[in-house]
Design a protein around this motif. Structure first.
Motif, PDB file in Angstrom:
ATOM      1  N   LEU A  19      -1.189   8.333  30.218  1.00  0.00           N
ATOM      2  CA  LEU A  19      -2.630   7.937  30.201  1.00  0.00           C
ATOM      3  C   LEU A  19      -3.686   9.134  30.785  1.00  0.00           C
ATOM      4  CD1 LEU A  19      -2.827   4.103  30.221  1.00  0.00           C
ATOM      5  CD2 LEU A  19      -3.030   5.554  28.272  1.00  0.00           C
ATOM      6  N   THR A  20      -3.058   9.420  32.051  1.00  0.00           N
ATOM      7  CA  THR A  20      -3.996  10.273  32.962  1.00  0.00           C
ATOM      8  C   THR A  20      -4.096  11.685  32.244  1.00  0.00           C
ATOM      9  OG1 THR A  20      -3.430   9.079  35.003  1.00  0.00           O
ATOM     10  CG2 THR A  20      -4.243  11.499  35.276  1.00  0.00           C
ATOM     11  N   VAL A  21      -2.941  12.052  31.679  1.00  0.00           N
ATOM     12  CA  VAL A  21      -2.932  13.326  31.016  1.00  0.00           C
ATOM     13  C   VAL A  21      -3.770  13.417  29.722  1.00  0.00           C
ATOM     14  CG1 VAL A  21      -1.312  14.883  29.936  1.00  0.00           C
ATOM     15  CG2 VAL A  21      -0.716  14.340  32.083  1.00  0.00           C
ATOM     16  N   ILE A  22      -3.402  12.341  29.027  1.00  0.00           N
ATOM     17  CA  ILE A  22      -4.075  12.453  27.670  1.00  0.00           C
ATOM     18  C   ILE A  22      -5.613  12.087  27.393  1.00  0.00           C
ATOM     19  CG2 ILE A  22      -3.668  10.140  26.999  1.00  0.00           C
ATOM     20  CD1 ILE A  22      -2.890  13.155  24.693  1.00  0.00           C
ATOM     21  N   THR A  23      -6.099  11.223  28.361  1.00  0.00           N
ATOM     22  CA  THR A  23      -7.444  11.009  28.398  1.00  0.00           C
ATOM     23  C   THR A  23      -8.559  11.943  28.346  1.00  0.00           C
ATOM     24  OG1 THR A  23      -7.048   8.955  29.762  1.00  0.00           O
ATOM     25  CG2 THR A  23      -9.209   9.731  29.744  1.00  0.00           C
ATOM     26  N   PRO A  24      -8.382  13.190  29.176  1.00  0.00           N
ATOM     27  CA  PRO A  24      -9.521  14.192  28.755  1.00  0.00           C
ATOM     28  C   PRO A  24      -9.451  14.809  27.607  1.00  0.00           C
ATOM     29  CG  PRO A  24      -8.323  14.522  30.858  1.00  0.00           C
ATOM     30  CD  PRO A  24      -7.608  13.515  30.115  1.00  0.00           C
ATOM     31  N   ILE A  25      -8.374  14.875  26.800  1.00  0.00           N
ATOM     32  CA  ILE A  25      -8.152  15.571  25.663  1.00  0.00           C
ATOM     33  C   ILE A  25      -8.594  14.508  24.448  1.00  0.00           C
ATOM     34  CG2 ILE A  25      -6.511  16.408  23.898  1.00  0.00           C
ATOM     35  CD1 ILE A  25      -4.593  16.991  26.247  1.00  0.00           C
ATOM     36  N   ILE A  76      -9.541  22.551  16.673  1.00  0.00           N
ATOM     37  CA  ILE A  76      -9.727  23.945  17.417  1.00  0.00           C
ATOM     38  C   ILE A  76     -10.011  23.482  19.064  1.00  0.00           C
ATOM     39  CG2 ILE A  76     -11.298  25.947  17.792  1.00  0.00           C
ATOM     40  CD1 ILE A  76     -11.363  26.055  14.816  1.00  0.00           C
ATOM     41  N   ILE A  77     -11.070  22.728  19.161  1.00  0.00           N
ATOM     42  CA  ILE A  77     -11.439  22.297  20.461  1.00  0.00           C
ATOM     43  C   ILE A  77     -10.250  21.589  21.181  1.00  0.00           C
ATOM     44  CG2 ILE A  77     -13.099  20.564  21.397  1.00  0.00           C
ATOM     45  CD1 ILE A  77     -14.465  23.262  20.631  1.00  0.00           C
ATOM     46  N   THR A  78      -9.459  20.836  20.535  1.00  0.00           N
ATOM     47  CA  THR A  78      -8.471  19.967  21.299  1.00  0.00           C
ATOM     48  C   THR A  78      -7.200  21.057  21.616  1.00  0.00           C
ATOM     49  OG1 THR A  78      -8.787  18.069  19.620  1.00  0.00           O
ATOM     50  CG2 THR A  78      -6.490  18.452  20.732  1.00  0.00           C
ATOM     51  N   LEU A 134      -6.811  25.077  28.087  1.00  0.00           N
ATOM     52  CA  LEU A 134      -7.375  24.867  29.433  1.00  0.00           C
ATOM     53  C   LEU A 134      -6.738  23.929  30.744  1.00  0.00           C
ATOM     54  CD1 LEU A 134     -11.171  25.255  28.516  1.00  0.00           C
ATOM     55  CD2 LEU A 134      -9.776  27.249  29.574  1.00  0.00           C
ATOM     56  N   LEU A 135      -6.513  23.045  30.130  1.00  0.00           N
ATOM     57  CA  LEU A 135      -5.706  22.011  30.987  1.00  0.00           C
ATOM     58  C   LEU A 135      -4.337  22.042  31.269  1.00  0.00           C
ATOM     59  CD1 LEU A 135      -7.806  18.961  30.049  1.00  0.00           C
ATOM     60  CD2 LEU A 135      -8.221  20.511  32.120  1.00  0.00           C
ATOM     61  N   PHE A 136      -3.730  23.062  30.744  1.00  0.00           N
ATOM     62  CA  PHE A 136      -2.228  23.146  30.441  1.00  0.00           C
ATOM     63  C   PHE A 136      -1.659  23.044  31.977  1.00  0.00           C
ATOM     64  CE2 PHE A 136       1.878  25.307  30.221  1.00  0.00           C
ATOM     65  CZ  PHE A 136       2.728  24.319  29.662  1.00  0.00           C
ATOM     66  N   GLY A 137      -2.196  23.938  32.862  1.00  0.00           N
ATOM     67  CA  GLY A 137      -1.887  24.026  34.061  1.00  0.00           C
ATOM     68  C   GLY A 137      -1.641  22.604  34.835  1.00  0.00           C
ATOM     69  N   TRP A 138      -3.034  21.856  34.805  1.00  0.00           N
ATOM     70  CA  TRP A 138      -2.986  20.544  35.208  1.00  0.00           C
ATOM     71  C   TRP A 138      -1.993  19.632  34.796  1.00  0.00           C
ATOM     72  CZ3 TRP A 138      -5.081  16.009  33.028  1.00  0.00           C
ATOM     73  CH2 TRP A 138      -5.365  14.958  34.002  1.00  0.00           C
ATOM     74  N   ILE A 139      -2.003  19.617  33.634  1.00  0.00           N
ATOM     75  CA  ILE A 139      -1.021  18.707  32.625  1.00  0.00           C
ATOM     76  C   ILE A 139       0.589  18.962  33.315  1.00  0.00           C
ATOM     77  CG2 ILE A 139       0.052  18.387  30.592  1.00  0.00           C
ATOM     78  CD1 ILE A 139      -2.876  18.675  29.341  1.00  0.00           C
ATOM     79  N   ALA A 140       0.933  20.363  33.333  1.00  0.00           N
ATOM     80  CA  ALA A 140       2.298  20.526  33.755  1.00  0.00           C
ATOM     81  C   ALA A 140       2.491  20.126  35.115  1.00  0.00           C
ATOM     82  CB  ALA A 140       2.327  22.215  33.570  1.00  0.00           C
ATOM     83  N   GLN A 141       1.408  20.240  36.215  1.00  0.00           N
ATOM     84  CA  GLN A 141       1.713  19.903  37.470  1.00  0.00           C
ATOM     85  C   GLN A 141       1.673  18.449  37.550  1.00  0.00           C
ATOM     86  OE1 GLN A 141       1.706  22.078  40.045  1.00  0.00           O
ATOM     87  NE2 GLN A 141       2.259  20.258  41.159  1.00  0.00           N
TER      88      GLN A 141
END
Length: 88
Positions: A18-24, A56-58, A64-71
């Motif tokens: 939920l933390t990872v998917i919410t911003p998207i 496109i925006i997704t 842009l958030l890939f590093g944060w998601i991976a972490q």
């Protein structure tokens, strides 16, 4: 593995998900809302007008958030391996 450990891992996994998917999802929702308002104002009823910009925006947000998601996912995996399985 006991049922309590399974429930703890499952609860932590849902929390990370939920933390990872919410911003998207929030960005996709905002873009969809803006495009819907634009379509309502201009009376354009084109189905692809909502689909293409949201995709496109997704993809941009995920990029842009890939590093944060991976972490977040690596932290979760490390926490599982160290806390519950005693590895590492």
């Amino acid at each position: 593995m006991t049922i309590e450990v399974f429930i703890d891992i499952f609860r932590d996994g849902i929390s990370v998900f939920l933390t990872v998917i919410t911003p998207i999802l929030l960005v996709s929702l905002a873009v969809g809302l803006i495009i819907s308002i634009f379509q309502t104002i201009t009376s354009i009823n084109e189905q692809t007008l909502t689909f293409a910009p949201k995709i496109i925006i997704t993809f941009l947000v995920v990029g842009l958030l890939f590093g944060w998601i991976a972490q977040k996912i690596m932290d979760f995996t490390f926490r599982i391996l160290t806390t519950y399985f005693g590895m590492i």
